[in-house]
Structures are given as structure tokens and as C-alpha cells.
Design an enzyme around this catalytic site. Sequence first.
Site, PDB file in Angstrom:
ATOM      1  CB  ALA A 159      -0.872  -0.014   1.239  1.00 13.98           C
ATOM      2  CD  GLU A 188      -2.672  -7.423   2.960  1.00  8.95           C
ATOM      3  OE1 GLU A 188      -2.406  -6.245   2.672  1.00  8.95           O
ATOM      4  OE2 GLU A 188      -3.260  -7.747   4.005  1.00  8.95           O
TER       5      GLU A 188
HETATM    6  N1  DAK Z   1       4.630   3.159  -0.751  1.00  5.44           N
HETATM    7  C1  DAK Z   1       5.057   4.330  -1.293  1.00  5.44           C
HETATM    8  N2  DAK Z   1       6.208   4.457  -1.970  1.00  5.44           N
HETATM    9  C2  DAK Z   1       6.979   3.368  -2.109  1.00  5.44           C
HETATM   10  C3  DAK Z   1       6.596   2.093  -1.565  1.00  5.44           C
HETATM   11  C4  DAK Z   1       5.360   2.030  -0.857  1.00  5.44           C
HETATM   12  N3  DAK Z   1       4.891   0.882  -0.347  1.00  5.44           N
HETATM   13  N4  DAK Z   1       7.566   1.206  -1.860  1.00  5.44           N
HETATM   14  C5  DAK Z   1       8.505   1.877  -2.555  1.00  5.44           C
HETATM   15  N5  DAK Z   1       8.143   3.177  -2.709  1.00  5.44           N
HETATM   16  C6  DAK Z   1       8.878   4.225  -3.400  1.00  5.44           C
HETATM   17  C7  DAK Z   1      10.092   4.673  -2.589  1.00  5.44           C
HETATM   18  O1  DAK Z   1       9.705   5.626  -1.608  1.00  5.44           O
HETATM   19  C8  DAK Z   1      10.953   5.297  -3.673  1.00  5.44           C
HETATM   20  O2  DAK Z   1      10.430   6.574  -3.985  1.00  5.44           O
HETATM   21  P1  DAK Z   1      11.417   7.862  -4.142  1.00  5.44           P
HETATM   22  O3  DAK Z   1      12.172   7.922  -2.876  1.00  5.44           O
HETATM   23  O4  DAK Z   1      12.282   7.503  -5.335  1.00  5.44           O
HETATM   24  O5  DAK Z   1      10.483   8.994  -4.374  1.00  5.44           O
HETATM   25  C9  DAK Z   1      10.668   4.391  -4.878  1.00  5.44           C
HETATM   26  O6  DAK Z   1       9.438   3.737  -4.602  1.00  5.44           O
HETATM   27  C10 DAK Z   1      11.740   3.330  -5.098  1.00  5.44           C
HETATM   28  O7  DAK Z   1      11.915   2.634  -3.872  1.00  5.44           O
HETATM   29  P2  DAK Z   1      13.348   2.390  -3.195  1.00  5.44           P
HETATM   30  O8  DAK Z   1      14.295   3.490  -3.562  1.00  5.44           O
HETATM   31  O9  DAK Z   1      13.116   2.119  -1.769  1.00  5.44           O
HETATM   32  O10 DAK Z   1      13.805   1.075  -3.953  1.00  5.44           O
HETATM   33  P3  DAK Z   1      14.811  -0.054  -3.413  1.00  5.44           P
HETATM   34  O11 DAK Z   1      15.125  -0.921  -4.575  1.00  5.44           O
HETATM   35  O12 DAK Z   1      15.953   0.560  -2.673  1.00  5.44           O
HETATM   36  O13 DAK Z   1      13.957  -0.890  -2.339  1.00  5.44           O
HETATM   37  C11 DAK Z   1      11.971  -2.015  -1.536  1.00  5.44           C
HETATM   38  C12 DAK Z   1      12.839  -1.640  -2.761  1.00  5.44           C
HETATM   39  C13 DAK Z   1      10.682  -2.670  -2.059  1.00  5.44           C
HETATM   40  C14 DAK Z   1      12.729  -3.025  -0.656  1.00  5.44           C
HETATM   41  C15 DAK Z   1      11.681  -0.744  -0.705  1.00  5.44           C
HETATM   42  O14 DAK Z   1      11.151   0.256  -1.590  1.00  5.44           O
HETATM   43  C16 DAK Z   1      10.673  -0.960   0.380  1.00  5.44           C
HETATM   44  O15 DAK Z   1      11.007  -1.469   1.434  1.00  5.44           O
HETATM   45  N6  DAK Z   1       9.449  -0.497   0.138  1.00  5.44           N
HETATM   46  C17 DAK Z   1       8.410  -0.526   1.133  1.00  5.44           C
HETATM   47  C18 DAK Z   1       7.865  -1.917   1.345  1.00  5.44           C
HETATM   48  C19 DAK Z   1       6.742  -1.885   2.334  1.00  5.44           C
HETATM   49  O16 DAK Z   1       6.997  -1.712   3.541  1.00  5.44           O
HETATM   50  N7  DAK Z   1       5.558  -1.874   1.799  1.00  5.44           N
HETATM   51  C20 DAK Z   1       4.356  -1.523   2.605  1.00  5.44           C
HETATM   52  C21 DAK Z   1       3.889  -2.684   3.388  1.00  5.44           C
HETATM   53  S1  DAK Z   1       2.586  -2.175   4.419  1.00  5.44           S
HETATM   54  C22 DAK Z   1      -4.627  -0.308   4.750  1.00  5.44           C
HETATM   55  C23 DAK Z   1      -4.656  -1.641   4.438  1.00  5.44           C
HETATM   56  C24 DAK Z   1      -3.508  -2.275   4.134  1.00  5.44           C
HETATM   57  C25 DAK Z   1      -2.313  -1.596   4.163  1.00  5.44           C
HETATM   58  C26 DAK Z   1      -2.298  -0.261   4.473  1.00  5.44           C
HETATM   59  C27 DAK Z   1      -3.454   0.396   4.757  1.00  5.44           C
HETATM   60  N8  DAK Z   1      -5.815   0.386   5.052  1.00  5.44           N
HETATM   61  C28 DAK Z   1      -7.029  -0.324   4.957  1.00  5.44           C
HETATM   62  C29 DAK Z   1      -5.833   1.754   5.321  1.00  5.44           C
HETATM   63  C30 DAK Z   1      -1.129  -2.302   3.784  1.00  5.44           C
HETATM   64  C31 DAK Z   1       0.049  -1.828   4.153  1.00  5.44           C
HETATM   65  C32 DAK Z   1       1.228  -2.314   3.469  1.00  5.44           C
HETATM   66  O17 DAK Z   1       1.249  -2.728   2.350  1.00  5.44           O
END
Ligand code: DAK
Length: 260
Positions: A66, A115
Site C-alpha cells: 500500500a 495481499e
Molecule cells: N509506498 C510508497 N512508496 C513506495 C513504496 C510504498 N509501499 N515502496 C517503494 N516506494 C517508493 C520509494 O519511496 C521510492 O520513492 P522515491 O524515494 O524515489 O520517491 C521508490 O518507490 C523506489 O523505492 P526504493 O528506492 O526504496 O527502492 P529499493 O530498490 O531501494 O527498495 C523495496 C525496494 C521494495 C525493498 C523498498 O522500496 C521498500 O522497502 N518499500 C516498502 C515496502 C513496504 O513496507 N511496503 C508496505 C507494506 S505495508 C490499509 C490496508 C492495508 C495496508 C495499508 C493500509 N488500510 C485499509 C488503510 C497495507 C500496508 C502495506 O502494504
Amino acid sequence: MSYNNILTEVKEQVLYITINRPKQLNALNKETIDELSTAFNKAESDADVRVIILTGSGDKAFVAGADIKEFADFSIEQGKQLAAQGHEKLFNLVENLSKPVIAAINGFALGGGLELAMSCHIRIASDNAKVGLPEVTLGVIPGYGGTQRLAQLAGKGKAMEMVMTGGMIKADEAMEWGLVNHVTFASELMEKADELANKIKKNSPVAIGKAITAINAGFKDGINGFDVEIEQFGLAFGTEDFKEGTTAFIEKRKADFPGK
Ligand code: DAK
């Protein structure tokens, strides 16, 4: 219809939906969820679509979760409300669609991305894919069905481990866990998805829809999957597809299912 965050194309009865925010690793913001919902709803009633293949744009990510920047300042109420809406709008919609949905996982499938893939009926991963539910690293838990669908697919112990550690596993391990059906070279991912779609689309769309209903029923509270199977099995006898399938067999020709 034009979208801002997804690309859609129908080719030979297969709808390709590509989540297209490669700079954000295809993270799911609200608009993307709304657009996906519209596209899947349209596909459900489009007689030209028999199978749907869902993938991410670029070679790095299916969906990296997300959109963290969007949900960072949500309140308790917003969290609950959006989770409920998201389930209904997209994740349950995909799972219960009468048309098969294949997730072609072309890189990271994290959090909401995994998911979404787990809501699909079949998952294929490229060998560079990495999947995980890192929500607890952000102070939340999987909110789009991850706690339930991961346990259904991989078992309770694996689900506990993946959710609690917030770690990622590689494609081969995801296959060992039962999370994905196939792993391919990245360059062959769409070919493999097409191969499966082509096999599926030769069969009765009506029967496939009924099979999805029956299989899903076994995972729903308070519903007896065997009863649903019996019901759906019986209903199949009243369809044009059933007449065509049995007639084609007797006439020693390939069935040409009308999908009715
Ligand atoms: N959201 C927003 N931006 C993201 C993102 C994300 N999930 N994942 C990556 N990006 C963005 C990064 O911020 C970066 O943007 P800039 O800094 O260039 O502007 C760009 O994509 C490239 O990412 P990285 O520079 O980090 O790329 P790397 O190769 O170094 O790393 C990575 C790749 C996938 C390991 C890393 O980007 C990462 O850890 N990303 C986050 C993974 C994560 O934690 N995902 C979220 C999981 S929590 C809800 C229901 C469900 C949810 C939420 C709300 N509600 C009902 C309200 C679910 C939550 C989730 O999914």
C-alpha cells in the site's frame, strides 16, 4: 476508458491489467485501488474477457505494498473504514470474480501487493520475485486480508512467521510454501501466464465460475463447501455450456462454449 494508474488491454479473450506506477514500485494508493476495482468490475460483465492476467509495470515490482506516504497519517477510524472498503472494493471482488485471475508477480510483492496477489486465483512468480508482509515493521498489521489468505495458502505457522518477522522470501521458497504455483525466468513470466490462460479459456466459462464459487466456499465462515459444490454442480446441468460440452464429446469435436 482511460485510467491514471493502470493499463488495460484485451487480446484474444485475455484481459491484461498492468499496475503502472513504476517510480513508486506500483504502490497501491486509493486511486489505483479504485481503478483496479472499476477494471475488474467491467471485466466481470464483459463477454469478450475469459481470463485476466494482473501484473506490475517495470522489472522491479509487482506491487511494493500500500502507498505508505498516503496512509502514514490515518486515524483508527480511517484505518478501519478503509480496510473494510478495500476488502469489498478490490480484494474480495478479485477473489470472488467468476473469471480466473492470474497474478504474474514480476518482482517485489509486499504488504498490500502480496495481499492482492493472494486474492487472485493463481500466482506465477518470476525468479527475481520477493514476497512478504512487512506491515509490523511499520506498526500496523496486514489489513487487506493477508492474515487470513496467507494462513489459508501457506498454513498457520508460516503465516505467523512471515507476519511476525516482516521478512521477505524469494520466489523458490514462496513456491515451497504453496504461495505461488510456478516460478519462471523473468523473461518468460508473461509467456507462462499466457500458457495457463490459453488452457483455461478453452474450457466452459460458466463451469469455471461455478468451480471458483465452490472452492472459495470452503474458506468462508458458516458455509458448507460441500453443500455449495452440490448446488453449483446441479446448476451446471441447466447451462448451454453443459449441452455444448457433452454434445461436442459425443460428436467427437472440440467444444465451442457459448459461456452461458
Ligand atoms: N509506498 C510508497 N512508496 C513506495 C513504496 C510504498 N509501499 N515502496 C517503494 N516506494 C517508493 C520509494 O519511496 C521510492 O520513492 P522515491 O524515494 O524515489 O520517491 C521508490 O518507490 C523506489 O523505492 P526504493 O528506492 O526504496 O527502492 P529499493 O530498490 O531501494 O527498495 C523495496 C525496494 C521494495 C525493498 C523498498 O522500496 C521498500 O522497502 N518499500 C516498502 C515496502 C513496504 O513496507 N511496503 C508496505 C507494506 S505495508 C490499509 C490496508 C492495508 C495496508 C495499508 C493500509 N488500510 C485499509 C488503510 C497495507 C500496508 C502495506 O502494504
